[in-house]
Design a protein around this motif. Structure first.
Motif, PDB file in Angstrom:
ATOM      1  N   ALA A 146     -37.691   7.406 -24.544  1.00 48.38           N
ATOM      2  CA  ALA A 146     -37.262   6.847 -25.582  1.00 48.38           C
ATOM      3  C   ALA A 146     -36.489   5.477 -25.358  1.00 48.38           C
ATOM      4  O   ALA A 146     -36.340   4.740 -25.867  1.00 48.38           O
ATOM      5  N   VAL A 147     -36.162   5.425 -23.965  1.00 51.83           N
ATOM      6  CA  VAL A 147     -35.268   4.484 -23.506  1.00 51.83           C
ATOM      7  C   VAL A 147     -36.034   3.680 -22.390  1.00 51.83           C
ATOM      8  O   VAL A 147     -36.695   4.456 -21.535  1.00 51.83           O
ATOM      9  N   GLU A 148     -35.692   2.532 -22.107  1.00 56.01           N
ATOM     10  CA  GLU A 148     -36.233   1.717 -20.731  1.00 56.01           C
ATOM     11  C   GLU A 148     -35.795   2.589 -19.488  1.00 56.01           C
ATOM     12  O   GLU A 148     -34.494   2.927 -19.446  1.00 56.01           O
ATOM     13  N   CYS A 149     -36.783   2.540 -18.428  1.00 50.59           N
ATOM     14  CA  CYS A 149     -36.236   3.288 -17.350  1.00 50.59           C
ATOM     15  C   CYS A 149     -35.499   2.182 -16.443  1.00 50.59           C
ATOM     16  O   CYS A 149     -36.174   1.058 -15.963  1.00 50.59           O
ATOM     17  N   PRO A 150     -34.164   2.344 -15.880  1.00 48.85           N
ATOM     18  CA  PRO A 150     -33.546   1.379 -15.156  1.00 48.85           C
ATOM     19  C   PRO A 150     -34.178   1.376 -13.573  1.00 48.85           C
ATOM     20  O   PRO A 150     -33.777   0.473 -12.938  1.00 48.85           O
ATOM     21  N   HIS A 151     -34.971   2.449 -13.252  1.00 47.72           N
ATOM     22  CA  HIS A 151     -35.308   2.574 -11.956  1.00 47.72           C
ATOM     23  C   HIS A 151     -36.563   1.846 -11.720  1.00 47.72           C
ATOM     24  O   HIS A 151     -36.541   0.839 -10.614  1.00 47.72           O
ATOM     25  N   CYS A 152     -37.466   1.941 -12.582  1.00 42.81           N
ATOM     26  CA  CYS A 152     -39.008   1.271 -12.205  1.00 42.81           C
ATOM     27  C   CYS A 152     -39.228   0.506 -13.413  1.00 42.81           C
ATOM     28  O   CYS A 152     -39.957  -0.554 -13.169  1.00 42.81           O
ATOM     29  N   GLY A 153     -38.377   0.233 -14.545  1.00 45.92           N
ATOM     30  CA  GLY A 153     -38.676  -0.912 -15.410  1.00 45.92           C
ATOM     31  C   GLY A 153     -39.736  -0.375 -16.579  1.00 45.92           C
ATOM     32  O   GLY A 153     -40.168  -1.336 -17.181  1.00 45.92           O
ATOM     33  N   ALA A 154     -39.875   0.873 -16.515  1.00 49.85           N
ATOM     34  CA  ALA A 154     -41.044   1.035 -17.511  1.00 49.85           C
ATOM     35  C   ALA A 154     -40.333   1.216 -18.962  1.00 49.85           C
ATOM     36  O   ALA A 154     -39.260   1.411 -19.377  1.00 49.85           O
ATOM     37  N   HIS A 155     -41.173   0.518 -19.843  1.00 45.93           N
ATOM     38  CA  HIS A 155     -40.936   0.254 -21.155  1.00 45.93           C
ATOM     39  C   HIS A 155     -40.525   1.442 -21.913  1.00 45.93           C
ATOM     40  O   HIS A 155     -41.304   2.440 -21.632  1.00 45.93           O
ATOM     41  N   PRO A 156     -39.934   1.401 -23.196  1.00 48.85           N
ATOM     42  CA  PRO A 156     -39.580   2.463 -23.900  1.00 48.85           C
ATOM     43  C   PRO A 156     -40.975   3.334 -24.569  1.00 48.85           C
ATOM     44  O   PRO A 156     -42.095   2.634 -24.562  1.00 48.85           O
ATOM     45  N   HIS A 157     -41.232   4.637 -24.282  1.00 50.08           N
ATOM     46  CA  HIS A 157     -42.434   5.485 -24.817  1.00 50.08           C
ATOM     47  C   HIS A 157     -43.425   5.273 -23.799  1.00 50.08           C
ATOM     48  O   HIS A 157     -44.562   5.373 -23.936  1.00 50.08           O
ATOM     49  N   ARG A 158     -43.243   4.468 -22.525  1.00 50.94           N
ATOM     50  CA  ARG A 158     -44.417   4.658 -21.508  1.00 50.94           C
ATOM     51  C   ARG A 158     -43.837   5.348 -20.356  1.00 50.94           C
ATOM     52  O   ARG A 158     -42.648   5.886 -19.954  1.00 50.94           O
ATOM     53  N   PRO A 159     -44.555   6.075 -19.580  1.00 53.72           N
ATOM     54  CA  PRO A 159     -44.491   6.849 -18.554  1.00 53.72           C
ATOM     55  C   PRO A 159     -43.889   5.985 -17.444  1.00 53.72           C
ATOM     56  O   PRO A 159     -43.934   4.803 -17.051  1.00 53.72           O
ATOM     57  N   CYS A 160     -42.964   6.543 -16.550  1.00 54.86           N
ATOM     58  CA  CYS A 160     -42.418   6.148 -15.403  1.00 54.86           C
ATOM     59  C   CYS A 160     -43.433   5.899 -14.346  1.00 54.86           C
ATOM     60  O   CYS A 160     -44.479   6.642 -14.239  1.00 54.86           O
ATOM     61  N   THR A 161     -43.198   4.763 -13.447  1.00 52.46           N
ATOM     62  CA  THR A 161     -44.404   4.741 -12.624  1.00 52.46           C
ATOM     63  C   THR A 161     -43.560   4.565 -11.002  1.00 52.46           C
ATOM     64  O   THR A 161     -42.445   4.437 -11.069  1.00 52.46           O
ATOM     65  N   THR A 162     -44.463   4.574 -10.005  1.00 50.97           N
ATOM     66  CA  THR A 162     -43.852   4.553  -8.782  1.00 50.97           C
ATOM     67  C   THR A 162     -43.322   2.988  -8.799  1.00 50.97           C
ATOM     68  O   THR A 162     -43.868   2.084  -9.627  1.00 50.97           O
ATOM     69  N   ILE A 163     -42.618   2.421  -7.916  1.00 53.49           N
ATOM     70  CA  ILE A 163     -41.991   1.098  -7.722  1.00 53.49           C
ATOM     71  C   ILE A 163     -43.315   0.153  -7.787  1.00 53.49           C
ATOM     72  O   ILE A 163     -43.161  -0.987  -8.261  1.00 53.49           O
ATOM     73  N   SER A 164     -44.223   0.330  -7.034  1.00 57.55           N
ATOM     74  CA  SER A 164     -45.453  -0.383  -7.003  1.00 57.55           C
ATOM     75  C   SER A 164     -46.129  -0.421  -8.303  1.00 57.55           C
ATOM     76  O   SER A 164     -46.836  -1.505  -8.541  1.00 57.55           O
ATOM     77  N   GLY A 165     -46.066   0.569  -9.148  1.00 55.52           N
ATOM     78  CA  GLY A 165     -46.804   0.376 -10.445  1.00 55.52           C
ATOM     79  C   GLY A 165     -48.142   1.113 -10.465  1.00 55.52           C
ATOM     80  O   GLY A 165     -48.783   1.137 -11.498  1.00 55.52           O
ATOM     81  N   ARG A 166     -48.453   1.625  -9.369  1.00 55.24           N
ATOM     82  CA  ARG A 166     -50.005   2.125  -9.051  1.00 55.24           C
ATOM     83  C   ARG A 166     -50.030   3.341  -9.589  1.00 55.24           C
ATOM     84  O   ARG A 166     -51.070   3.866 -10.137  1.00 55.24           O
ATOM     85  N   ARG A 167     -49.002   4.239  -9.640  1.00 52.91           N
ATOM     86  CA  ARG A 167     -49.109   5.807  -9.883  1.00 52.91           C
ATOM     87  C   ARG A 167     -48.051   6.119 -11.055  1.00 52.91           C
ATOM     88  O   ARG A 167     -46.972   5.720 -11.155  1.00 52.91           O
ATOM     89  N   ARG A 168     -48.526   6.689 -12.137  1.00 56.00           N
ATOM     90  CA  ARG A 168     -47.814   7.231 -13.186  1.00 56.00           C
ATOM     91  C   ARG A 168     -47.382   8.622 -12.855  1.00 56.00           C
ATOM     92  O   ARG A 168     -47.971   9.417 -12.193  1.00 56.00           O
ATOM     93  N   LEU A 169     -46.040   8.634 -12.884  1.00 59.96           N
ATOM     94  CA  LEU A 169     -45.242  10.166 -12.758  1.00 59.96           C
ATOM     95  C   LEU A 169     -45.382  10.952 -13.952  1.00 59.96           C
ATOM     96  O   LEU A 169     -44.946  10.431 -15.153  1.00 59.96           O
ATOM     97  N   PRO A 170     -45.298  12.239 -13.687  1.00 60.56           N
ATOM     98  CA  PRO A 170     -45.336  12.977 -14.734  1.00 60.56           C
ATOM     99  C   PRO A 170     -43.842  13.201 -15.583  1.00 60.56           C
ATOM    100  O   PRO A 170     -43.873  13.573 -16.741  1.00 60.56           O
ATOM    101  N   GLN A 171     -42.941  13.088 -14.864  1.00 60.15           N
ATOM    102  CA  GLN A 171     -41.526  13.348 -15.159  1.00 60.15           C
ATOM    103  C   GLN A 171     -40.778  11.891 -15.252  1.00 60.15           C
ATOM    104  O   GLN A 171     -41.031  11.205 -14.343  1.00 60.15           O
ATOM    105  N   PRO A 172     -39.667  11.680 -16.031  1.00 62.77           N
ATOM    106  CA  PRO A 172     -39.005  10.378 -15.925  1.00 62.77           C
ATOM    107  C   PRO A 172     -38.280  10.479 -14.738  1.00 62.77           C
ATOM    108  O   PRO A 172     -37.751  11.487 -14.255  1.00 62.77           O
ATOM    109  N   HIS A 173     -37.668   9.393 -14.243  1.00 60.91           N
ATOM    110  CA  HIS A 173     -36.801   9.384 -13.307  1.00 60.91           C
ATOM    111  C   HIS A 173     -35.357   9.765 -13.599  1.00 60.91           C
ATOM    112  O   HIS A 173     -34.996   9.658 -14.719  1.00 60.91           O
ATOM    113  N   PRO A 174     -34.522  10.394 -12.620  1.00 67.20           N
ATOM    114  CA  PRO A 174     -33.519  10.781 -13.135  1.00 67.20           C
ATOM    115  C   PRO A 174     -32.451   9.804 -13.863  1.00 67.20           C
ATOM    116  O   PRO A 174     -31.524   9.920 -14.600  1.00 67.20           O
ATOM    117  N   LYS A 175     -32.433   8.578 -13.262  1.00 68.16           N
ATOM    118  CA  LYS A 175     -31.778   7.468 -13.937  1.00 68.16           C
ATOM    119  C   LYS A 175     -32.145   7.321 -15.244  1.00 68.16           C
ATOM    120  O   LYS A 175     -31.524   6.715 -16.081  1.00 68.16           O
TER     121      LYS A 175
END
Length: 103
Positions: free
Chosen positions: A27-56
């Motif tokens: 529900a919040v923006e990811c401070p690690h990868c910059g993923a927008h709210p309600h979007r999955p976290c990605t690798t820093i390059s943005g190529r792969r979507r991660l199944p779980q959010p980053h710890p940050k």
């Protein structure tokens, strides 16, 4: 060609209930990868979507929704230890528990 008729705006409470299968930290923006709210976290390059959010992102979510029982701060205020903010924007373990029970 069929036209889609837009429905009534959906309240946030209903929207979050329908997204129950996702981690509430999305529900919040990811401070690690910059993923927008309600979007999955990605690798820093943005190529792969991660199944779980980053710890940050999980820490940012806990900080935004729960009071910390350890250091007695309100939602939105970072946790502290002896007057200094915890390193890396982390939060106390009891704040995670408090955030999970508030959902």
């Amino acid at each position: 060609m069929t036209r889609r008729i837009p429905g009534a705006p959906m309240p946030d409470v209903v929207r979050h209930a329908l997204r129950a299968r996702q981690h509430p930290a999305r529900a919040v923006e990811c401070p690690h990868c910059g993923a927008h709210p309600h979007r999955p976290c990605t690798t820093i390059s943005g190529r792969r979507r991660l199944p779980q959010p980053h710890p940050k992102r999980i820490a940012a979510w806990a900080r935004s929704v729960a009071c910390c029982p350890t250091c007695q701060v309100e939602p939105g205020i970072p946790c502290h230890l002896n007057g200094r903010q915890l390193p890396g924007g982390s939060v106390h373990a009891r704040r995670y528990t408090e955030a999970e029970t508030s959902v």
